[in-house]
Design a protein around this motif. Sequence first.
Motif, PDB file in Angstrom:
ATOM      1  N   VAL A   1       0.819  -1.194   0.000  1.00 17.74           N
ATOM      2  CA  VAL A   1       0.000   0.000   0.000  1.00 17.74           C
ATOM      3  C   VAL A   1       0.862   1.256   0.000  1.00 17.74           C
ATOM      4  N   GLU A   2       1.747   1.335   0.982  1.00 17.69           N
ATOM      5  CA  GLU A   2       2.564   2.532   1.090  1.00 17.69           C
ATOM      6  C   GLU A   2       3.410   2.716  -0.155  1.00 17.69           C
ATOM      7  N   ARG A   3       3.515   3.946  -0.664  1.00 20.85           N
ATOM      8  CA  ARG A   3       4.226   4.146  -1.917  1.00 20.85           C
ATOM      9  C   ARG A   3       5.254   5.260  -1.861  1.00 20.85           C
ATOM     10  N   THR A   4       4.966   6.310  -1.146  1.00 17.16           N
ATOM     11  CA  THR A   4       5.868   7.451  -1.232  1.00 17.16           C
ATOM     12  C   THR A   4       6.891   7.470  -0.113  1.00 17.16           C
ATOM     13  N   GLY A   5       6.569   6.923   1.013  1.00 19.01           N
ATOM     14  CA  GLY A   5       7.499   6.960   2.136  1.00 19.01           C
ATOM     15  C   GLY A   5       6.702   6.681   3.390  1.00 19.01           C
ATOM     16  N   LEU A   6       7.293   5.965   4.306  1.00 17.08           N
ATOM     17  CA  LEU A   6       6.569   5.599   5.515  1.00 17.08           C
ATOM     18  C   LEU A   6       6.724   6.688   6.566  1.00 17.08           C
ATOM     19  N   THR A   7       5.727   6.813   7.414  1.00 13.57           N
ATOM     20  CA  THR A   7       5.906   7.624   8.620  1.00 13.57           C
ATOM     21  C   THR A   7       6.780   6.821   9.578  1.00 13.57           C
ATOM     22  N   ASP A   8       7.325   7.491  10.596  1.00 13.03           N
ATOM     23  CA  ASP A   8       8.156   6.778  11.573  1.00 13.03           C
ATOM     24  C   ASP A   8       7.368   5.648  12.221  1.00 13.03           C
ATOM     25  N   GLU A   9       6.092   5.949  12.463  1.00 10.80           N
ATOM     26  CA  GLU A   9       5.234   4.966  13.117  1.00 10.80           C
ATOM     27  C   GLU A   9       5.021   3.743  12.219  1.00 10.80           C
ATOM     28  N   GLN A  10       4.789   4.008  10.936  1.00  8.61           N
ATOM     29  CA  GLN A  10       4.605   2.899   9.995  1.00  8.61           C
ATOM     30  C   GLN A  10       5.883   2.073   9.867  1.00  8.61           C
ATOM     31  N   ARG A  11       7.021   2.779   9.830  1.00  8.17           N
ATOM     32  CA  ARG A  11       8.290   2.068   9.684  1.00  8.17           C
ATOM     33  C   ARG A  11       8.508   1.122  10.884  1.00  8.17           C
ATOM     34  N   LEU A  12       8.094   1.613  12.045  1.00  7.42           N
ATOM     35  CA  LEU A  12       8.219   0.776  13.236  1.00  7.42           C
ATOM     36  C   LEU A  12       7.318  -0.457  13.116  1.00  7.42           C
ATOM     37  N   ASP A  13       6.118  -0.272  12.603  1.00  7.51           N
ATOM     38  CA  ASP A  13       5.215  -1.420  12.399  1.00  7.51           C
ATOM     39  C   ASP A  13       5.808  -2.405  11.389  1.00  7.51           C
ATOM     40  N   TRP A  14       6.369  -1.871  10.320  1.00  9.44           N
ATOM     41  CA  TRP A  14       7.002  -2.746   9.313  1.00  9.44           C
ATOM     42  C   TRP A  14       8.115  -3.562   9.958  1.00  9.44           C
ATOM     43  N   LEU A  15       8.924  -2.865  10.769  1.00 10.15           N
ATOM     44  CA  LEU A  15      10.045  -3.570  11.399  1.00 10.15           C
ATOM     45  C   LEU A  15       9.524  -4.646  12.337  1.00 10.15           C
ATOM     46  N   ARG A  16       8.483  -4.312  13.124  1.00 13.09           N
ATOM     47  CA  ARG A  16       7.905  -5.309  14.028  1.00 13.09           C
ATOM     48  C   ARG A  16       7.407  -6.525  13.240  1.00 13.09           C
ATOM     49  N   LEU A  17       6.713  -6.249  12.138  1.00 17.69           N
ATOM     50  CA  LEU A  17       6.106  -7.356  11.382  1.00 17.69           C
ATOM     51  C   LEU A  17       7.183  -8.266  10.771  1.00 17.69           C
ATOM     52  N   ILE A  18       8.198  -7.665  10.162  1.00 18.14           N
ATOM     53  CA  ILE A  18       9.204  -8.507   9.497  1.00 18.14           C
ATOM     54  C   ILE A  18      10.090  -9.205  10.518  1.00 18.14           C
ATOM     55  N   ARG A  19      10.156  -8.658  11.753  1.00 17.96           N
ATOM     56  CA  ARG A  19      10.967  -9.306  12.789  1.00 17.96           C
ATOM     57  C   ARG A  19      10.186 -10.352  13.575  1.00 17.96           C
ATOM     58  N   SER A  20       8.921 -10.506  13.256  1.00 17.17           N
ATOM     59  CA  SER A  20       8.119 -11.482  14.002  1.00 17.17           C
ATOM     60  C   SER A  20       8.377 -12.893  13.472  1.00 17.17           C
ATOM     61  N   GLU A  21       8.099 -13.871  14.339  1.00 18.75           N
ATOM     62  CA  GLU A  21       8.461 -15.246  14.025  1.00 18.75           C
ATOM     63  C   GLU A  21       7.743 -15.739  12.768  1.00 18.75           C
ATOM     64  N   ASN A  22       8.488 -16.414  11.914  1.00 15.34           N
ATOM     65  CA  ASN A  22       7.948 -17.028  10.691  1.00 15.34           C
ATOM     66  C   ASN A  22       7.424 -16.034   9.663  1.00 15.34           C
ATOM     67  N   VAL A  23       7.788 -14.775   9.797  1.00 19.29           N
ATOM     68  CA  VAL A  23       7.395 -13.804   8.775  1.00 19.29           C
ATOM     69  C   VAL A  23       8.613 -13.515   7.885  1.00 19.29           C
ATOM     70  N   GLY A  24       8.556 -14.001   6.664  1.00 21.37           N
ATOM     71  CA  GLY A  24       9.607 -13.712   5.696  1.00 21.37           C
ATOM     72  C   GLY A  24       9.127 -12.654   4.723  1.00 21.37           C
TER      73      GLY A  24
END
Lengths: 369, 369
Positions: A2-25
């Motif tokens: 969805v995101e296309r132009t650039g993430l907010t700091d908050e969104q970037r944190l969510d992205w990092l949380r999601l990709i760092r979660s178990e079994n999420v590649g």
Amino acid sequence: MVERTGLTDEQRLDWLRLIRSENVGARTFRDLVNHFGGARAALEALPGLARRGGAASARICSREEAAAEMQGARARGVHYVALGEPDYPRRLQMIDDAPPLLAIAGNRDVLTRPLIAIVGSRNASAAGIKFADRLARELGAAGYGIVSGLARGIDAAAHRASLPTGTVAVLAGGHTRIYPAEHVDLAEAILPNGLAVSEMPLSWEPRARDFPRRNRLISGLSVGVVIVEAARRSGSLITARMAGEQGREVFAVPGSPLDPRAEGTNGLIKQGATMVTEAADVIAVIEPILGRGLDPPPMEEPEPMNPPERDPGDDERGRIIGLLGPSPCSIDDLVRLSRTSPAIVRTVLLELELAGHIERHGGGLVSLV
Amino acid sequence: MVERTGLTDEQRLDWLRLIRSENVGARTFRDLVNHFGGARAALEALPGLARRGGAASARICSREEAAAEMQGARARGVHYVALGEPDYPRRLQMIDDAPPLLAIAGNRDVLTRPLIAIVGSRNASAAGIKFADRLARELGAAGYGIVSGLARGIDAAAHRASLPTGTVAVLAGGHTRIYPAEHVDLAEAILPNGLAVSEMPLSWEPRARDFPRRNRLISGLSVGVVIVEAARRSGSLITARMAGEQGREVFAVPGSPLDPRAEGTNGLIKQGATMVTEAADVIAVIEPILGRGLDPPPMEEPEPMNPPERDPGDDERGRIIGLLGPSPCSIDDLVRLSRTSPAIVRTVLLELELAGHIERHGGGLVSLV
């Protein structure tokens, strides 16, 4: 996505949380975000999905952990670039398992240039090292950035020779765990004109299986990959295979049939790789490709938002699981044979994946682990 | 060509006289025999032709000289096989400058097997020699005869390794002038299971230009040619080029780009030669060719006997000479531009050739010397 132009700091944190979660590649990340409309919603859905997939519990990266990683990274000059953001390496975006977040350190200018990977044996011959040095120097002088894996032997020679012109080290571990340790200085020396990149947590100690995984980024960043010396069944051949699958040019340097370090490269040439004995051989193939520019938009269009109206029923889940086995099968077949909807199949697969029960392959194939 | 089943002793002597006469090469021989209907008639016409071509005199091999060579050859177990005779090597017959007479010594059985040439540097590396040895041994065991040039280095290694299975040494000089002299024993050792062949007079001392000339026989005898090590602009590359022109398969063994002895072979692979790292690479290409059998009849149909009704006039001869230059031009163009007949042009060209003024190239091209 969805995101296309650039993430907010908050969104970037969510992205990092999601990709760092178990079994999420990388592929699961993409499916989750597409399925739930964003990383935040996906994070909220994770526990339920994993439980229904059969996991006792699924470790979700907490806000605090992610924030600590971000802060540690910032302190070391490491930044997170998200898939779809302008700074994200353009060719890498085009591979189907591009990392959602890339942790990068150094000088991003090198990304404005076409990149060529030079990789090969760790226990390289003197001739192999000399040739890698010459090739990297000549390609650097011709305006190319040189990508490699910071390993001993060929990789290190390629990086060293292209320090002045710009080189990209793709790490198998995190930025604070340079491997091999003897290359910490080399990794530092790369930063003024080049980059170090990693998709792993900042202090991740690389395991054996992280190297092939990392190799897809070496080829994914590059227009072409040159294999300088490679024994049969070596890691460099994995990079060559990935390059082929990603539609990148594959080059190989020949050697004597009696030299085991040339078995892999000679084999690649027999299979159709372009033989390289000088930089001009590489440039002759790469230049016309650059002239064509990049192919279609790097990111797929966001799918219509259609969260499943209901959770899959136990019978549906049972039918889908029954169809899965250790051999990869296509998601299309699963939909057809389970007589359910694509949305239901996708949901069940996400559940199973988050519970660590299935593996995704390229081309929409999945298999039981 | 006329004779088809086998020459009489008398005819064989005429053939030997004609091919040993001054300025008569394989192509001229063919033209003369076609033009005059046989070697004897050609011999009678020679002095007049050469005189009209501008030669003060043309040395014609006398009956006594030819008989002496024949006798000397017989005493040493050397036999002359004529183009078109059953024992003449079948593939060699198909090249357009096949020697009219081939002087052969040894065991002809090797000619019943498919032949593969293995050639390369005289100052070969230890690895090159080891590889040539291995390849010749394996191809020999697989039923192939091995052809080479009896030179130092790769050639000698290929011969030695195939002594038990059968090997063919193609000489640049005559049978009694083995070059290099240190290979006299090797040449002897070849004979029980293999052959030594030469198109030159029995005691001919090879000059530099005889080696490229000889190389066309190495490739002409063979289904394919393997170049093991070759520097840039080496004799082995001439063999490779001739093999290509003759429609033979060209194989090359790769090497490090930093090894000057691999420059030629790597270059051949870039140009499309098949890369060889093991015998199976050669066999995979050669076997299907053998299955196809040989192409059309090896010898051209005898041309209708049409000796020119009259000798060319001086004005016609002058026009044709005026059209010739150092750049090769086609005989068809000469006919058209000189406004004479094909028979007149052919006669004038024979005259000039016998006087040593023109050179014939492949594809019906001629140039002034």
